[in-house]
Design a protein around this motif. Structure first.
Motif, PDB file in Angstrom:
ATOM      1  N   ALA A  14      22.819   4.823  41.704  1.00 40.27           N
ATOM      2  CA  ALA A  14      22.328   5.833  40.764  1.00 40.27           C
ATOM      3  C   ALA A  14      22.072   5.155  39.432  1.00 40.27           C
ATOM      4  O   ALA A  14      22.935   4.436  38.932  1.00 40.27           O
ATOM      5  CB  ALA A  14      23.370   6.939  40.588  1.00 40.27           C
ATOM      6  N   LYS A  15      20.882   5.374  38.879  1.00 40.71           N
ATOM      7  CA  LYS A  15      20.567   4.771  37.588  1.00 40.71           C
ATOM      8  C   LYS A  15      19.855   5.762  36.687  1.00 40.71           C
ATOM      9  O   LYS A  15      18.870   6.374  37.086  1.00 40.71           O
ATOM     10  CB  LYS A  15      19.675   3.537  37.764  1.00 40.71           C
ATOM     11  N   VAL A  16      20.391   5.910  35.468  1.00 41.19           N
ATOM     12  CA  VAL A  16      19.695   6.676  34.439  1.00 41.19           C
ATOM     13  C   VAL A  16      19.317   5.729  33.293  1.00 41.19           C
ATOM     14  O   VAL A  16      18.229   5.785  32.755  1.00 41.19           O
ATOM     15  CB  VAL A  16      20.565   7.845  33.925  1.00 41.19           C
ATOM     16  N   GLY A  17      20.242   4.825  32.951  1.00 42.46           N
ATOM     17  CA  GLY A  17      19.963   3.875  31.865  1.00 42.46           C
ATOM     18  C   GLY A  17      20.618   2.533  32.128  1.00 42.46           C
ATOM     19  O   GLY A  17      20.972   2.209  33.277  1.00 42.46           O
ATOM     20  N   GLY A  18      20.803   1.775  31.052  1.00 42.15           N
ATOM     21  CA  GLY A  18      21.292   0.400  31.158  1.00 42.15           C
ATOM     22  C   GLY A  18      22.696   0.268  31.738  1.00 42.15           C
ATOM     23  O   GLY A  18      23.057  -0.787  32.273  1.00 42.15           O
ATOM     24  N   LEU A  19      23.507   1.324  31.625  1.00 45.52           N
ATOM     25  CA  LEU A  19      24.850   1.287  32.208  1.00 45.52           C
ATOM     26  C   LEU A  19      24.803   0.892  33.688  1.00 45.52           C
ATOM     27  O   LEU A  19      25.638   0.129  34.169  1.00 45.52           O
ATOM     28  CB  LEU A  19      25.517   2.671  32.034  1.00 45.52           C
ATOM     29  N   THR A 292      11.328   3.380  28.702  1.00 48.96           N
ATOM     30  CA  THR A 292      12.475   3.938  27.973  1.00 48.96           C
ATOM     31  C   THR A 292      12.823   5.361  28.378  1.00 48.96           C
ATOM     32  O   THR A 292      11.972   6.093  28.893  1.00 48.96           O
ATOM     33  CB  THR A 292      12.147   3.933  26.453  1.00 48.96           C
ATOM     34  N   ARG A 293      14.069   5.737  28.121  1.00 52.36           N
ATOM     35  CA  ARG A 293      14.414   7.154  28.117  1.00 52.36           C
ATOM     36  C   ARG A 293      13.750   7.757  26.886  1.00 52.36           C
ATOM     37  O   ARG A 293      13.770   7.147  25.814  1.00 52.36           O
ATOM     38  CB  ARG A 293      15.933   7.329  28.012  1.00 52.36           C
ATOM     39  N   LEU A 294      13.167   8.937  27.030  1.00 48.88           N
ATOM     40  CA  LEU A 294      12.502   9.565  25.884  1.00 48.88           C
ATOM     41  C   LEU A 294      13.503  10.431  25.131  1.00 48.88           C
ATOM     42  O   LEU A 294      13.572  11.644  25.321  1.00 48.88           O
ATOM     43  CB  LEU A 294      11.304  10.390  26.363  1.00 48.88           C
ATOM     44  N   GLN A 297      17.186   8.614  20.057  1.00 44.41           N
ATOM     45  CA  GLN A 297      17.756   7.284  19.797  1.00 44.41           C
ATOM     46  C   GLN A 297      16.711   6.171  19.849  1.00 44.41           C
ATOM     47  O   GLN A 297      16.789   5.170  19.138  1.00 44.41           O
ATOM     48  CB  GLN A 297      18.852   6.990  20.842  1.00 44.41           C
ATOM     49  N   LYS A 298      15.742   6.328  20.731  1.00 40.05           N
ATOM     50  CA  LYS A 298      14.823   5.220  21.008  1.00 40.05           C
ATOM     51  C   LYS A 298      13.688   5.096  19.989  1.00 40.05           C
ATOM     52  O   LYS A 298      12.775   4.301  20.163  1.00 40.05           O
ATOM     53  CB  LYS A 298      14.259   5.363  22.426  1.00 40.05           C
ATOM     54  N   GLY A 299      13.729   5.927  18.932  1.00 43.68           N
ATOM     55  CA  GLY A 299      12.724   5.807  17.865  1.00 43.68           C
ATOM     56  C   GLY A 299      11.363   6.325  18.285  1.00 43.68           C
ATOM     57  O   GLY A 299      10.326   5.869  17.782  1.00 43.68           O
ATOM     58  N   LEU A 347       5.029   9.429  33.208  1.00 42.27           N
ATOM     59  CA  LEU A 347       6.238  10.207  32.942  1.00 42.27           C
ATOM     60  C   LEU A 347       7.086  10.296  34.202  1.00 42.27           C
ATOM     61  O   LEU A 347       7.189  11.345  34.839  1.00 42.27           O
ATOM     62  CB  LEU A 347       5.860  11.602  32.425  1.00 42.27           C
ATOM     63  N   LYS A 348       7.676   9.177  34.572  1.00 41.17           N
ATOM     64  CA  LYS A 348       8.520   9.147  35.769  1.00 41.17           C
ATOM     65  C   LYS A 348       9.477   7.968  35.671  1.00 41.17           C
ATOM     66  O   LYS A 348       9.340   7.119  34.790  1.00 41.17           O
ATOM     67  CB  LYS A 348       7.654   9.005  37.016  1.00 41.17           C
ATOM     68  N   PHE A 349      10.438   7.953  36.589  1.00 43.51           N
ATOM     69  CA  PHE A 349      11.350   6.815  36.660  1.00 43.51           C
ATOM     70  C   PHE A 349      10.936   5.993  37.865  1.00 43.51           C
ATOM     71  O   PHE A 349      10.927   6.481  38.992  1.00 43.51           O
ATOM     72  CB  PHE A 349      12.800   7.290  36.817  1.00 43.51           C
ATOM     73  N   ILE A 357       5.095  -3.557  34.794  1.00 38.04           N
ATOM     74  CA  ILE A 357       4.740  -3.326  33.390  1.00 38.04           C
ATOM     75  C   ILE A 357       5.317  -4.431  32.501  1.00 38.04           C
ATOM     76  O   ILE A 357       4.620  -4.982  31.645  1.00 38.04           O
ATOM     77  CB  ILE A 357       5.214  -1.929  32.937  1.00 38.04           C
ATOM     78  N   TYR A 358       6.582  -4.781  32.729  1.00 38.27           N
ATOM     79  CA  TYR A 358       7.163  -5.887  31.945  1.00 38.27           C
ATOM     80  C   TYR A 358       6.316  -7.152  32.127  1.00 38.27           C
ATOM     81  O   TYR A 358       6.135  -7.927  31.197  1.00 38.27           O
ATOM     82  CB  TYR A 358       8.605  -6.168  32.381  1.00 38.27           C
ATOM     83  N   ALA A 359       5.818  -7.367  33.338  1.00 41.02           N
ATOM     84  CA  ALA A 359       5.040  -8.587  33.610  1.00 41.02           C
ATOM     85  C   ALA A 359       3.626  -8.503  33.061  1.00 41.02           C
ATOM     86  O   ALA A 359       3.084  -9.494  32.570  1.00 41.02           O
ATOM     87  CB  ALA A 359       4.999  -8.832  35.126  1.00 41.02           C
ATOM     88  N   GLY A 374      20.741  -2.695  24.464  1.00 41.45           N
ATOM     89  CA  GLY A 374      19.327  -2.694  24.815  1.00 41.45           C
ATOM     90  C   GLY A 374      19.072  -3.769  25.839  1.00 41.45           C
ATOM     91  O   GLY A 374      19.395  -4.946  25.628  1.00 41.45           O
ATOM     92  N   LEU A 375      18.533  -3.354  26.965  1.00 37.86           N
ATOM     93  CA  LEU A 375      18.159  -4.323  27.999  1.00 37.86           C
ATOM     94  C   LEU A 375      16.654  -4.560  27.989  1.00 37.86           C
ATOM     95  O   LEU A 375      16.185  -5.646  28.321  1.00 37.86           O
ATOM     96  CB  LEU A 375      18.576  -3.817  29.387  1.00 37.86           C
ATOM     97  N   GLY A 376      15.909  -3.514  27.592  1.00 36.76           N
ATOM     98  CA  GLY A 376      14.445  -3.593  27.662  1.00 36.76           C
ATOM     99  C   GLY A 376      13.888  -4.827  26.963  1.00 36.76           C
ATOM    100  O   GLY A 376      13.037  -5.536  27.514  1.00 36.76           O
TER     101      GLY A 376
HETATM  102  P1  ADP Z   1      19.531   2.781  27.720  1.00 33.32           P
HETATM  103  O1  ADP Z   1      20.693   2.314  28.549  1.00 33.32           O
HETATM  104  O2  ADP Z   1      19.915   3.320  26.383  1.00 33.32           O
HETATM  105  O3  ADP Z   1      18.629   3.721  28.458  1.00 33.32           O
HETATM  106  P2  ADP Z   1      18.621  -0.001  27.870  1.00 33.32           P
HETATM  107  O4  ADP Z   1      17.484  -0.720  27.219  1.00 33.32           O
HETATM  108  O5  ADP Z   1      19.978  -0.604  27.717  1.00 33.32           O
HETATM  109  O6  ADP Z   1      18.600   1.504  27.371  1.00 33.32           O
HETATM  110  O7  ADP Z   1      18.372   0.094  29.441  1.00 33.32           O
HETATM  111  C1  ADP Z   1      17.317   0.845  29.963  1.00 33.32           C
HETATM  112  C2  ADP Z   1      17.107   0.403  31.389  1.00 33.32           C
HETATM  113  O8  ADP Z   1      16.482   1.473  32.111  1.00 33.32           O
HETATM  114  C3  ADP Z   1      16.179  -0.790  31.517  1.00 33.32           C
HETATM  115  O9  ADP Z   1      16.512  -1.502  32.692  1.00 33.32           O
HETATM  116  C4  ADP Z   1      14.801  -0.117  31.650  1.00 33.32           C
HETATM  117  O10 ADP Z   1      13.866  -0.958  32.290  1.00 33.32           O
HETATM  118  C5  ADP Z   1      15.170   1.063  32.526  1.00 33.32           C
HETATM  119  N1  ADP Z   1      14.293   2.239  32.428  1.00 33.32           N
HETATM  120  C6  ADP Z   1      14.246   3.154  31.417  1.00 33.32           C
HETATM  121  N2  ADP Z   1      13.336   4.111  31.694  1.00 33.32           N
HETATM  122  C7  ADP Z   1      12.793   3.801  32.882  1.00 33.32           C
HETATM  123  C8  ADP Z   1      11.791   4.400  33.715  1.00 33.32           C
HETATM  124  N3  ADP Z   1      11.174   5.519  33.338  1.00 33.32           N
HETATM  125  N4  ADP Z   1      11.485   3.794  34.899  1.00 33.32           N
HETATM  126  C9  ADP Z   1      12.124   2.660  35.266  1.00 33.32           C
HETATM  127  N5  ADP Z   1      13.069   2.047  34.538  1.00 33.32           N
HETATM  128  C10 ADP Z   1      13.401   2.601  33.365  1.00 33.32           C
END
Ligand code: ADP
Length: 465
Positions: A14-19, A292-294, A297-299, A347-349, A357-359, A374-376
C-alpha cells in the motif's frame, strides 16, 4: 540486531506517499547490513493479496475480537499483515479513511494487535521502529505492558498529521488515558503523535534540517514544547532511495534506459513521454513536471500561479502526475484548458508512469511549504532531471547549486523567477545544464550511509533502556 518495523504503508502492499518507499527500502538495507528485520502492516482491503503473495499466518483473540495475521515477503524481509473485527476489512477501498475518529480507532486496534501478536511470533525484537502518528500510541501501550523493556524509535515523517483525538478512541474501549508528565501542558495532549513523542525511547526526523525546523513553533503544529523537551533524544537522518527501483537503467519501465555514460538517450524517453501524453514532440522545449500529492504542503498554490505566468511568457510544456484536493485537481484542469497542447494533468496514482515522467522530463519542480525529506527531488536527480525546489527541510539538505536550483521565499514571483532562470540555462547553456544533470545522477542516494546511522540509533535506544 532484531528490528521490528511497524508502519502504515509499505511497497508493494500500500502506498500513498514517501512513507511507503521508506518502510520497504530501509528494512531491506538493514537486512543487507546483517540485521534481522520484520515488517508489520495493516492488512488493508486495497492490498492485492494474490499479487503480493499474502498467505495465512495465525489467528488469535484480543479482547473478544479475532485478530487475523497473514504473512508475505518484500525484498526478502518477512512481512506480517494484520486485520480483525471491522478494522482493515476486505471491503475498504482506500488506505486511509475519511475523518480522524475512524482512523484513530483502526490504528489503535493495529497497535494493540501488534503487541498482542509478539508472543505468538516467537521472535523477540531488540528494538521496535515506529513510523508516524499511526503508531504513536504503541510506546504508551508498550510502557503499560509486560514488554516494557523493549526500546522504541519513532520516526517523524510528517508532523502535520497527528491522529488528533486518540484519547477518545482510548476512552471508547475503556483504556486509561496516558499520564506522561510531558503531555500535561500540551493543548494537543490527546494526539497519537504527541503520545508517541512523549513515550518513545528515541525519535528522529527524515532529514537533518527538518529536525531543527520542528523545534520552532511555526513548523511544529503545536508540538514544539514537547519536541523541545525531547530535543536530546531527537536526531535527523536523511532518507535513502531504493536505487534498484529508481534506476534510469531499468529496462522494465523505460523505452530507452540510460545512465551517466549514455545521457544522450534521455531525450528518447522525453519524446516517448510527449507522444504518450499527447504533447507536441519537441526536443527544444523544456518539459517541466511534478509528481506529487495535491495538498497544501507541496506548494501547489504558488506553483499554479507561477506556471500560469510562465506559460503565457515562455514556450514550456508541463505534466502533472498527482491526486489529492479536488480544488487543486480542478485548477490543473483549468490550466490545461487555457494552454492546450502544453499542459497535461494526469490526475491518478501510477507508479510505472511516474518512472517514465521522471525519465522523460527536463525539470522537476517541488516548491514545498515544508518538506520533512522529499523523495521526488532525489528520484528526479537519479534520472538526470534537474530539480527546482524551495529550500526547506530535506529539499535544503539535498539540492544546492551544483545539482539544481533552490529558492527561499514562499512566493509565486520568486518561483517564477527561478523557473525562468532555469529554463534559460536549459535553452542557452546546454553544457552547464548537462553538468547539473550529471552531478545529480552521480549523487549517492542509496540507503548505505543512512541505514548505518539507524543502526547506531537502535543501539543507542537499547543502551538507554
Ligand atoms: P510525500 O511522502 O509527502 O508524499 P515524497 O516526495 O517524500 O512526498 O514521496 C512521494 C512519493 O510518492 C514519491 O515516490 C513520488 O514519486 C510518489 N508519488 C506521489 N504522487 C504520485 C502519483 N500520483 N503517482 C505515482 N507516484 C506518486
Amino acid at each position: 540486531m532484531k528490528i521490528l518495523f511497524v508502519a502504515a504503508e509499505a511497497l508493494p502492499f500500500a502506498k500513498v506517499g514517501g512513507l511507503a518507499d521508506v518502510a520497504s527500502s530501509l528494512p531491506a538495507a538493514l537486512q543487507q547490513l546483517g540485521h534481522e528485520v520484520r515488517l508489520v502492516l495493516p492488512h488493508y482491503g486495497v492490498i492485492d493479496d494474490a499479487t503480493c503473495g499474502v498467505e495465512p499466518l495465525i489467528r488469535f483473540e484480543l479482547n473478544n475480537v479475532e485478530v487475523i495475521a497473514s504473512q508475505a515477503e518484500s525484498h526478502g524481509v518477512p512481512v506480517c499483515l494484520v486485520r480483525g473485527g471491522s478494522f482493515f476489512s476486505p471491503d475498504e477501498n482506500s488506505v486511509y479513511l475519511d475523518g480522524d475518529a475512524a482512523n484513530n480507532r483502526r490504528y489503535l486496534f493495529y497497535c494493540r494487535a501488534v503487541l498482542a501478536m509478539l508472543p505468538y511470533l516467537g521472535w523477540d525484537p531488540d528494538v521496535i521502529h515506529l513510523h508516524d502518528w499511526h503508531t504513536g500510541v504503541l510506546p504508551y501501550l508498550l510502557a503499560e505492558s509486560s514488554l516494557a523493556s523493549i526500546p522504541t524509535l519513532l520516526t517523524l515523517h510528517n508532523l502535520a498529521y497527528q491522529g488528533s483525538g486518540m484519547n477518545s478512541a482510548l476512552d471508547e474501549i475503556g483504556l486509561p488515558r496516558p499520564r506522561h508528565p510531558l503531555l500535561k501542558k500540551l493543548d494537543s495532549a490527546g494526539n497519537a503523535l504527541a503520545i508517541g513523542v512523549a513515550y518513545t525511547t528515541l525519535l528522529n526526523t527524515v532529514s537533518p534540517r527538518y529536525a531543527q525546523e520542528i523545534l520552532q513553533p511555526e513548523n511544529a503544529y503545536g508540538l514544539h514544547p514537547l519536541l523541545r523537551a525531547r530535543a536530546d533524544s531527537l536526531v535527523g537522518i536523511l532518507n535513502g532511495l531504493d536505487t534498484d527501483l529508481w534506476d534510469p537503467c531499468n529496462e522494465h519501465a523505460l523505452i530507452a534506459p540510460y545512465d551517466v555514460n549514455s545521457l544522450e538517450r534521455k531525450v528518447l524517453n522525453k519524446r516517448a513521454l510527449q507522444e504518450k501524453v499527447g504533447l507536441p514532440i519537441r526536443d527544444d522545449v523544456p518539459l517541466l513536471t511534478t509528481v506529487t500529492r495535491l495538498v497544501d504542503q507541496k506548494g501547489i498554490s504558488i506553483l499554479l500561479a507561477a506556471l500560469f505566468r510562465l506559460l503565457i511568457e515562455h514556450p514550456i510544456q508541463f505534466i502533472l502526475l498527482g491526486t489529492g484536493s479536488p480544488e487543486y485537481e480542478d485548477a490543473f484542469g483549468e490550466l490545461a484548458d487555457s494552454f492546450p497542447d502544453r499542459v497535461v494533468p494526469l490526475l491518478k496514482f501510477d507508479a510505472m508512469l511516474s518512472q517514465q515522467i521522471y525519465a522523460g522530463a527536463d525539470v522537476f519542480v517541488m516548491p514545498s511549504k515544508y518538506e520533512p525529506c522529499g523523495l521526488g527531488q532525489m528520484i528526479a536527480m537519479r534520472y538526470g532531471t534537474v530539480p527546482i525546489v524551495r529550500s526547506v527541510g530535506g529539499l535544503a539538505d539535498t539540492v544546492d547549486e551544483t545539482v539544481g536550483f533552490a529558492f527561499e521565499s514562499y512566493e509565486p514571483a520568486v518561483l517564477y523567477d527561478m523557473l525562468v532562470y532555469a529554463t534559460r540555462i536549459y535553452t542557452h547553456d546546454p553544457a552547464r545544464w548537462r553538468g547539473l544533470q550529471l552531478a545529480g545522477m552521480q549523487k549517492d542516494f542509496s540507503w548505505a550511509h543512512s541505514a548505518e546511522r539507524y543502526v547506531e540509533l537502535y543501539q543507542r535506544a537499547v543502551t538507554a533502556t
